[in-house]
Design a protein around this motif. Structure first.
Motif, PDB file in Angstrom:
ATOM      1  N   UNK A   1       0.837  -1.202   0.000  1.00 43.16           N
ATOM      2  CA  UNK A   1       0.000   0.000   0.000  1.00 43.16           C
ATOM      3  C   UNK A   1       0.871   1.250   0.000  1.00 43.16           C
ATOM      4  N   UNK A   2       1.887   1.264   0.844  1.00 42.81           N
ATOM      5  CA  UNK A   2       2.791   2.409   0.914  1.00 42.81           C
ATOM      6  C   UNK A   2       3.507   2.607  -0.422  1.00 42.81           C
ATOM      7  N   UNK A   3       4.014   1.524  -0.990  1.00 43.78           N
ATOM      8  CA  UNK A   3       4.728   1.647  -2.254  1.00 43.78           C
ATOM      9  C   UNK A   3       3.813   2.138  -3.368  1.00 43.78           C
ATOM     10  N   UNK A   4       2.579   1.672  -3.391  1.00 41.51           N
ATOM     11  CA  UNK A   4       1.641   2.113  -4.434  1.00 41.51           C
ATOM     12  C   UNK A   4       1.383   3.612  -4.335  1.00 41.51           C
ATOM     13  N   UNK A   5       1.128   4.104  -3.131  1.00 41.92           N
ATOM     14  CA  UNK A   5       0.894   5.542  -2.975  1.00 41.92           C
ATOM     15  C   UNK A   5       2.131   6.344  -3.378  1.00 41.92           C
ATOM     16  N   UNK A   6       3.307   5.848  -3.033  1.00 45.11           N
ATOM     17  CA  UNK A   6       4.529   6.543  -3.434  1.00 45.11           C
ATOM     18  C   UNK A   6       4.665   6.565  -4.961  1.00 45.11           C
ATOM     19  N   UNK A   7       4.358   5.461  -5.588  1.00 43.08           N
ATOM     20  CA  UNK A   7       4.451   5.400  -7.041  1.00 43.08           C
ATOM     21  C   UNK A   7       3.474   6.358  -7.712  1.00 43.08           C
ATOM     22  N   UNK A   8       2.369   6.655  -7.042  1.00 43.48           N
ATOM     23  CA  UNK A   8       1.376   7.577  -7.599  1.00 43.48           C
ATOM     24  C   UNK A   8       1.678   9.034  -7.254  1.00 43.48           C
ATOM     25  N   UNK A   9       2.772   9.273  -6.535  1.00 36.83           N
ATOM     26  CA  UNK A   9       3.176  10.638  -6.235  1.00 36.83           C
ATOM     27  C   UNK A   9       2.545  11.257  -5.006  1.00 36.83           C
ATOM     28  N   UNK A  10       2.004  10.432  -4.110  1.00 39.37           N
ATOM     29  CA  UNK A  10       1.394  10.943  -2.882  1.00 39.37           C
ATOM     30  C   UNK A  10       2.465  11.229  -1.829  1.00 39.37           C
ATOM     31  N   UNK A  11       2.190  12.239  -1.004  1.00 39.37           N
ATOM     32  CA  UNK A  11       2.985  12.520   0.187  1.00 39.37           C
ATOM     33  C   UNK A  11       2.225  12.004   1.394  1.00 39.37           C
ATOM     34  N   UNK A  12       2.901  11.289   2.286  1.00 43.47           N
ATOM     35  CA  UNK A  12       2.265  10.757   3.486  1.00 43.47           C
ATOM     36  C   UNK A  12       2.243  11.831   4.573  1.00 43.47           C
ATOM     37  N   UNK A  13       1.099  11.997   5.197  1.00 41.78           N
ATOM     38  CA  UNK A  13       0.925  13.023   6.224  1.00 41.78           C
ATOM     39  C   UNK A  13       0.159  12.444   7.403  1.00 41.78           C
ATOM     40  N   UNK A  14       0.379  13.023   8.561  1.00 40.03           N
ATOM     41  CA  UNK A  14      -0.514  12.789   9.688  1.00 40.03           C
ATOM     42  C   UNK A  14      -1.763  13.648   9.494  1.00 40.03           C
ATOM     43  N   UNK A  15      -2.859  13.246  10.094  1.00 49.37           N
ATOM     44  CA  UNK A  15      -4.106  14.002   9.946  1.00 49.37           C
ATOM     45  C   UNK A  15      -3.921  15.454  10.372  1.00 49.37           C
ATOM     46  N   UNK A  16      -3.204  15.680  11.450  1.00 45.67           N
ATOM     47  CA  UNK A  16      -3.043  17.022  11.978  1.00 45.67           C
ATOM     48  C   UNK A  16      -2.278  17.932  11.020  1.00 45.67           C
ATOM     49  N   UNK A  17      -1.581  17.359  10.048  1.00 47.42           N
ATOM     50  CA  UNK A  17      -0.831  18.173   9.088  1.00 47.42           C
ATOM     51  C   UNK A  17      -1.695  18.701   7.945  1.00 47.42           C
ATOM     52  N   UNK A  18      -2.833  18.073   7.701  1.00 48.43           N
ATOM     53  CA  UNK A  18      -3.647  18.463   6.549  1.00 48.43           C
ATOM     54  C   UNK A  18      -5.045  18.959   6.916  1.00 48.43           C
ATOM     55  N   UNK A  19      -5.528  18.633   8.092  1.00 53.74           N
ATOM     56  CA  UNK A  19      -6.815  19.121   8.521  1.00 53.74           C
ATOM     57  C   UNK A  19      -6.619  20.111   9.654  1.00 53.74           C
ATOM     58  N   UNK A  20      -7.291  21.251   9.590  1.00 60.46           N
ATOM     59  CA  UNK A  20      -7.031  22.320  10.563  1.00 60.46           C
ATOM     60  C   UNK A  20      -7.387  21.909  11.978  1.00 60.46           C
ATOM     61  N   UNK A  21      -6.610  22.374  12.907  1.00 64.28           N
ATOM     62  CA  UNK A  21      -6.871  22.126  14.325  1.00 64.28           C
ATOM     63  C   UNK A  21      -8.133  22.842  14.740  1.00 64.28           C
ATOM     64  N   UNK A  22      -8.834  22.305  15.742  1.00 68.55           N
ATOM     65  CA  UNK A  22     -10.078  22.946  16.215  1.00 68.55           C
ATOM     66  C   UNK A  22      -9.787  24.266  16.895  1.00 68.55           C
TER      67      UNK A  22
END
Length: 282
Positions: free
Chosen positions: A261-282
């Motif tokens: 799964x990780x390799x597939x996402x990398x091959x598709x050009x995705x960057x891995x993030x934690x939720x807190x990095x992409x969704x705004x804090x409350x």
């Protein structure tokens, strides 16, 4: 806080920080499209008929000039999230993530049955993974009796995991069954989820759903290959993905599927993030 609005068969996620200056190429940090989870997720996660009610609206955004400057979010990103741990399968999941240099988000439980595995929360946090809240009991009949019952469960969860993580820093949660579950109506009535979603903002939490389901917690113990294909299929052409997986005691094959799964996402050009990095804090 965040709001989820159903539009054109999808749920439009809008963050309070939609106007962040660092966003570029038409991508706002708080913008996230999520589709209802597929049928394979219904058995363990969503009930058959999703709730179409709205969550509480996001607060009025501050002017862009007054917002703190943050690094732009990648155009293509994926958050790997794991529910219902820690358990005996968590070390295998952590080994794969750490070997690949991928940071994930763990929505943890503390049911009493997994007490001896709770120290793994400290290990995950020390490795740079995000710890988030799921449930102390994960018993729908208990936690969804009322809004008060749900928040009592969250407080019990925080108490149980407090030796292993600074619970005051935990501002993200995932409702058992997701924010669109309907099973809660059996115990707390039709309005209990709307009430809980509104109270999230008041209590300083952001709730997190998903738009890709690995279907790893369904009956029949799917193989690693099946889990991998589920993730690829449900990702489709999406470029901003929150993937639901599990590190519970019964989902051994999830760790086996994870390297592919990780390799597939990398091959598709995705960057891995934690939720807190992409969704705004409350």
């Amino acid at each position: 806080m965040v709001s989820w609005l159903r539009a054109n068969g999808k749920i439009l996620f809008r963050g309070a920080a939609l106007l962040l200056a660092g966003a570029a190429a038409g991508f706002g940090l708080g913008l996230f499209f999520a589709v209802p989870a597929g049928p394979g997720c219904q058995e363990s996660d969503l009930t058959p008929v999703p709730d179409t009610g709205f969550a509480s609206p996001a607060p009025e955004a501050a002017p862009a000039s007054s917002l703190p400057q943050e690094e732009p979010v990648p155009e293509k990103w994926v958050c790997l999230t794991f529910d219902d741990g820690p358990s005996k399968t968590t070390p295998a999941v952590l080994d794969v993530l750490n070997a690949a240099g991928v940071k994930a988000t763990f929505f943890v439980v503390a049911t009493g049955y997994n007490e001896k595995y709770l120290p793994l929360i400290a290990d995950a946090a020390a490795a740079g993974h995000q710890i988030a809240l799921h449930s102390a009991s994960h018993e729908y009949s208990d936690i969804y009796q009322s809004a008060d019952a749900y928040w009592q469960d969250i407080e019990l969860l925080k108490e149980r995991i407090s030796p292993y993580v600074n619970t005051a820093s935990l501002h993200y949660l995932r409702f058992p069954g997701g924010s669109t579950n309907t099973v809660s109506r059996r115990y707390g009535g039709r309005g209990v989820m709307a009430e809980l979603k509104q109270q999230c903002a008041e209590k300083g939490y952001a709730y997190v759903d998903w738009n890709v389901c690995a279907e790893d917690a369904v009956g029949g113990k799917p193989s690693a290959g099946t889990i991998y294909r589920n993730v690829v299929r449900e990702t489709g052409k999406q470029t901003q993905c929150i993937v639901l997986m599990h590190d519970s005691a019964t989902t051994r094959t999830t760790a086996e599927a994870l390297p592919d799964i990780i390799q597939w996402y990398r091959d598709q050009g995705f960057t891995f993030c934690r939720v807190e990095q992409v969704l705004p804090a409350p």
